[in-house]
Write a protein that holds these residues in place. Structure first.
Motif, PDB file in Angstrom:
ATOM      1  N   SER A  99       0.802  -1.229   0.000  1.00  0.00           N
ATOM      2  CA  SER A  99       0.000   0.000   0.000  1.00  0.00           C
ATOM      3  C   SER A  99       0.835   1.280   0.000  1.00  0.00           C
ATOM      4  CB  SER A  99      -0.933   0.013   1.215  1.00  0.00           C
ATOM      5  OG  SER A  99      -0.186  -0.046   2.419  1.00  0.00           O
ATOM      6  N   LYS A 100       2.033   1.224   0.588  1.00  0.00           N
ATOM      7  CA  LYS A 100       2.790   2.468   0.768  1.00  0.00           C
ATOM      8  C   LYS A 100       4.176   2.472   0.121  1.00  0.00           C
ATOM      9  CE  LYS A 100      -0.416   4.463   3.124  1.00  0.00           C
ATOM     10  NZ  LYS A 100      -1.186   5.573   2.494  1.00  0.00           N
ATOM     11  N   ARG A 163      -4.123   2.031   2.607  1.00  0.00           N
ATOM     12  CA  ARG A 163      -4.216   2.927   1.446  1.00  0.00           C
ATOM     13  C   ARG A 163      -5.050   4.161   1.758  1.00  0.00           C
ATOM     14  NH1 ARG A 163      -5.249  -1.699  -3.187  1.00  0.00           N
ATOM     15  NH2 ARG A 163      -3.043  -2.176  -3.595  1.00  0.00           N
ATOM     16  N   ALA A 164      -5.983   4.035   2.692  1.00  0.00           N
ATOM     17  CA  ALA A 164      -6.837   5.172   3.052  1.00  0.00           C
ATOM     18  C   ALA A 164      -6.124   6.165   3.967  1.00  0.00           C
ATOM     19  CB  ALA A 164      -8.111   4.667   3.729  1.00  0.00           C
ATOM     20  N   ILE A 165      -4.976   5.791   4.518  1.00  0.00           N
ATOM     21  CA  ILE A 165      -4.215   6.691   5.391  1.00  0.00           C
ATOM     22  C   ILE A 165      -3.404   7.654   4.517  1.00  0.00           C
ATOM     23  CG2 ILE A 165      -2.391   6.837   7.131  1.00  0.00           C
ATOM     24  CD1 ILE A 165      -3.272   4.122   8.154  1.00  0.00           C
ATOM     25  N   PRO A 166      -3.527   8.962   4.706  1.00  0.00           N
ATOM     26  CA  PRO A 166      -2.828   9.937   3.864  1.00  0.00           C
ATOM     27  C   PRO A 166      -1.310   9.734   3.881  1.00  0.00           C
ATOM     28  CG  PRO A 166      -4.500  11.019   5.203  1.00  0.00           C
ATOM     29  CD  PRO A 166      -4.397   9.608   5.709  1.00  0.00           C
ATOM     30  N   ASP A 167      -0.696   9.873   2.717  1.00  0.00           N
ATOM     31  CA  ASP A 167       0.757   9.715   2.610  1.00  0.00           C
ATOM     32  C   ASP A 167       1.516  10.851   3.276  1.00  0.00           C
ATOM     33  OD1 ASP A 167       0.432   7.371   1.211  1.00  0.00           O
ATOM     34  OD2 ASP A 167       0.518   8.343  -0.766  1.00  0.00           O
ATOM     35  N   THR A 168       0.818  11.944   3.594  1.00  0.00           N
ATOM     36  CA  THR A 168       1.510  13.081   4.222  1.00  0.00           C
ATOM     37  C   THR A 168       2.095  12.693   5.581  1.00  0.00           C
ATOM     38  OG1 THR A 168      -0.659  13.785   5.103  1.00  0.00           O
ATOM     39  CG2 THR A 168       0.114  14.813   3.049  1.00  0.00           C
ATOM     40  N   PHE A 169       1.443  11.773   6.291  1.00  0.00           N
ATOM     41  CA  PHE A 169       1.975  11.308   7.576  1.00  0.00           C
ATOM     42  C   PHE A 169       3.312  10.597   7.372  1.00  0.00           C
ATOM     43  CE2 PHE A 169      -2.628  11.480   8.453  1.00  0.00           C
ATOM     44  CZ  PHE A 169      -2.616  12.271   9.602  1.00  0.00           C
ATOM     45  N   GLU A 171       5.372  10.896   4.733  1.00  0.00           N
ATOM     46  CA  GLU A 171       6.382  11.827   4.226  1.00  0.00           C
ATOM     47  C   GLU A 171       6.947  12.679   5.356  1.00  0.00           C
ATOM     48  OE1 GLU A 171       4.248  13.943   1.287  1.00  0.00           O
ATOM     49  OE2 GLU A 171       4.137  12.251  -0.118  1.00  0.00           O
TER      50      GLU A 171
END
Length: 275
Positions: A99-100, A163-169, A171
């Motif tokens: 997912s990430k 996948r629903a967790i924002p990638d900003t966390f 990064e």
């Protein structure tokens, strides 16, 4: 107004009746586990109760050896806890990667997981048995645990949630020098408590009640799990229906306790899965 009230009462009565029909088999199980042996399976609702069935189990019954039942219970606990832990750990690690992380072949792995979820598990039963027999794991804890150490359903559920967790966390954490494992266990997992509860309860229940593989992978009495031992009661223990009901109650107690303890998180997680 009166008609609406009657409709409400009618729906309530129907719902109550359906609930009683669904719950009664479990109530029947509990009542007969405590019933006097002269009334077991002879009355819908026993009137005389005793602890004789549980005493029979815990003291060894007619042979005076409690080991078969207590040992089977501990075998079930060891195998279920270890298998569930491995299924969740592997599911978490694989799902985070799918997912990430970006890597070659990610889509292929993801599609393989989806395909294998609809693959009949019975087809792999004989090859898996032959494999553990040849590597010397037959009739051992490892032979019961390792083949059940991966859950594609857990991977699928965790992947969709991550996948629903924002990638900003992620990064932001990487800018602070955090590794992928630190991000996963210190950021992603704390945000996934509800879905983790759902996955844990389903995986533990599934493994705790596993029958077919436990019957195949274990031969000796020392390695029997509780559900296998209960299934054998229709043979040598068929003349003791009361203890059979008592053993069945013991089999369901851990699942009920876990559900009651995690009920709030379970409801939150189910809300996500139903979206």
């Amino acid at each position: 107004m009166v008609g609406a009230k009657k409709n409400y009462i009618g729906r309530y009565l129907i719902a109550t009746l359906l609930l009683l029909i669904m719950v009664y088999p479990f109530i029947y199980l509990i009542l007969n586990s405590f019933a006097d042996w002269t009334q077991v399976d002879k009355k819908l609702i026993p009137t005389e109760f005793t602890l004789r069935s549980y005493e029979w189990l815990l003291t060894g019954g007619d042979v005076g050896i409690a080991r078969p039942w207590l040992n089977a219970f501990f075998n079930s606990a060891i195998v279920s806890i270890a298998s569930t832990f491995l299924m969740m750990l592997i599911g978490i690690l694989v799902s985070y990667a799918l997912s990430k992380l970006v890597f070659k072949g990610r889509d292929f792995v993801n599609n393989f997981v989806l395909f294998h979820m609809f693959f009949p598990a019975l087809i792999l039963l004989i090859p898996t048995f032959l494999l553990i027999e040849r590597v010397g794991l037959y009739d051992t804890y490892l032979g019961l645990i390792i083949p059940k150490a991966v859950s594609l359903w857990a991977i699928f559920m965790y992947t969709n949630f991550f996948r629903a967790i924002p990638d900003t966390f992620i990064e932001a954490a990487k800018l602070d020098g955090a590794s992928n494992l630190q991000i996963l266990f210190k950021i992603i997992l704390p945000m996934s408590k509800s879905i983790t509860t759902v996955i844990f309860l389903f995986l533990f229940t599934e493994r705790w009640t596993e029958l077919l593989w436990d019957m195949i992978a274990a031969r000796s009495d020392d390695m029997l799990t509780l559900n296998v031992l209960i299934s054998q009661m229709f043979g040598p223990y068929g003349g003791y229906p009361g203890p059979m009901y008592a053993a069945s109650v013991l089999l369901t107690i851990p699942v009920i306790i876990l559900f009651l303890f995690f009920s709030k998180k379970f409801q939150e997680g189910m809300q996500f899965t139903l979206k």
